[in-house]
Design an enzyme around this catalytic site. Sequence first.
Site, mmCIF file in Angstrom:
data_model
loop_
_atom_site.group_PDB
_atom_site.id
_atom_site.type_symbol
_atom_site.label_atom_id
_atom_site.label_comp_id
_atom_site.label_asym_id
_atom_site.label_seq_id
_atom_site.Cartn_x
_atom_site.Cartn_y
_atom_site.Cartn_z
ATOM 1 N N ALA A 7 7.583 12.345 58.047
ATOM 2 C CA ALA A 7 6.213 12.672 58.445
ATOM 3 C C ALA A 7 5.424 13.028 57.194
ATOM 4 C CB ALA A 7 6.225 13.853 59.418
ATOM 5 N N GLU B 44 15.152 9.540 69.650
ATOM 6 C CA GLU B 44 15.222 10.924 70.129
ATOM 7 C C GLU B 44 13.781 11.371 70.290
ATOM 8 O OE1 GLU B 44 14.964 14.378 70.939
ATOM 9 O OE2 GLU B 44 15.057 14.717 68.792
ATOM 10 N N CYS C 170 11.637 19.929 70.622
ATOM 11 C CA CYS C 170 11.819 19.083 71.812
ATOM 12 C C CYS C 170 12.741 19.731 72.830
ATOM 13 C CB CYS C 170 12.335 17.701 71.418
ATOM 14 S SG CYS C 170 13.899 17.713 70.517
#
Length: 459
Positions: free
Chosen positions: A161, A233, A268
């Site tokens: 990222a 994922e 998550c």
Amino acid sequence: MFNTINPVDNTIIETYNFFSKKEIDNILLKSSSSYKEWNNITLDTRIFFIEKLYSCMKKKIDILSTYITKEMGKPIIQSKYEVDKSIKLCKYYCDIKEDLFVQDINIKHDKKYTFQKKYYIKYEPIGCILGITPWNYPIWQIMRSSIPNLILGNVILIKPALNTIGCSLIIEKIFIESGFPKGVFQVLKVKNNMIEYIISNDIVQGVTFTGSTNTGSIIGSISGKYIKKSILELGGNDSFIVLKDVKNIDKVAKFAVESRLNNTGQTCISAKRFIVDKFVINEFIDLIIKEMKKFKEGDLYNDKTKIGYISRYDFSEKLYKQYKDIILNGAFVCLESKRNRNFFSPSLLKITKENMVQEELFGPIAILIPFYKEKEIPSIVNNTIYGLGASIWTNNIDKAKSISKNINTGMVFINDIVKSHPYLPFGGIKKSGYGRELSIHSIKEFSNWKTIVINNDLL
């Protein structure tokens, strides 16, 4: 050119240049060349390099944790834990034995098997693996994707990222300092629109992605287009299920808040939905509010600070809109969130099972849903597009096991918080993705399952 931004005050940390196509091509060629070397060294030698890697990481834990906090707004105590956990992951995989890569097949009805014939599977590397990693655990996610593949003999390209790219570049330097052959681990400073160009290259043989479901769908499609194995994922909407027979409910409430607010709720597998028996729900609400109020804005470099910031301003804007929309759709505000730019104080919103929140809330907002009969639990839990994890809290383990059979998730924890650990397979079903990371099983995800048959009858 792009900037990394400090989430605390939205100031520029560093400015970077994107790689050109020519630079990308050179990196890919370097991966191809290094694979030939890395694949042909022994397992013991690969372990030797990884041992040097985690020793170097240990010496640089303060540098790594400080950069995590600077780039994504995580409390320093949690950043240190992330680095330490990454080191422990390396240590776990350094205990892998050679026999993991060979599996005998015993064909009982073949009378010649014992003497004349031998059947087995050999798990071999396939080449260069592209890891597309997120910002919420910028060190852990890179190591989780990389180390199992490096142990097998694959080489790694990381597309991190962009808002936490500084963390990945420090890791790349540590690989170099640890003596790894050039090209075994490389970081790509590229725009998102260059990802298909990279995946399409024959040098890349597999893709692992952690991130949003929408982006994961795109990555999965691109990987499929070029016949590349992929692991996705993705998001989660995990349930924290509290039965009325639970002992020590105040302790359970602490676990619930810990799960929901760890990493400022940007996880998550955090407990996003508290599904609670009506007989204990009022007590549970009071305990949750009491615990949540302990999480206050503070100096991120103070070990006592327990909550940080939303990592980017656009994410903060999205989260605030989601929060307001849930309230407009009929949620009861048990604890109101106060927003200050990228900081959100924790919030608890009570809804009904008919008013289910489908979107993943990536921040310190917890949803509370009452149930009246235990047979309702699976339908409430499964009423989501996601299927990552769930936890069940009860004094009756057999009952929890029975409930878990009807819960559609990749992981169920009983009387424990859902978390990732090096020796446990990690992943979900439904819109939470496919494939597994971590444990010995992750090593086989990007391997060639080569079937070997030896016939000694002709000798």
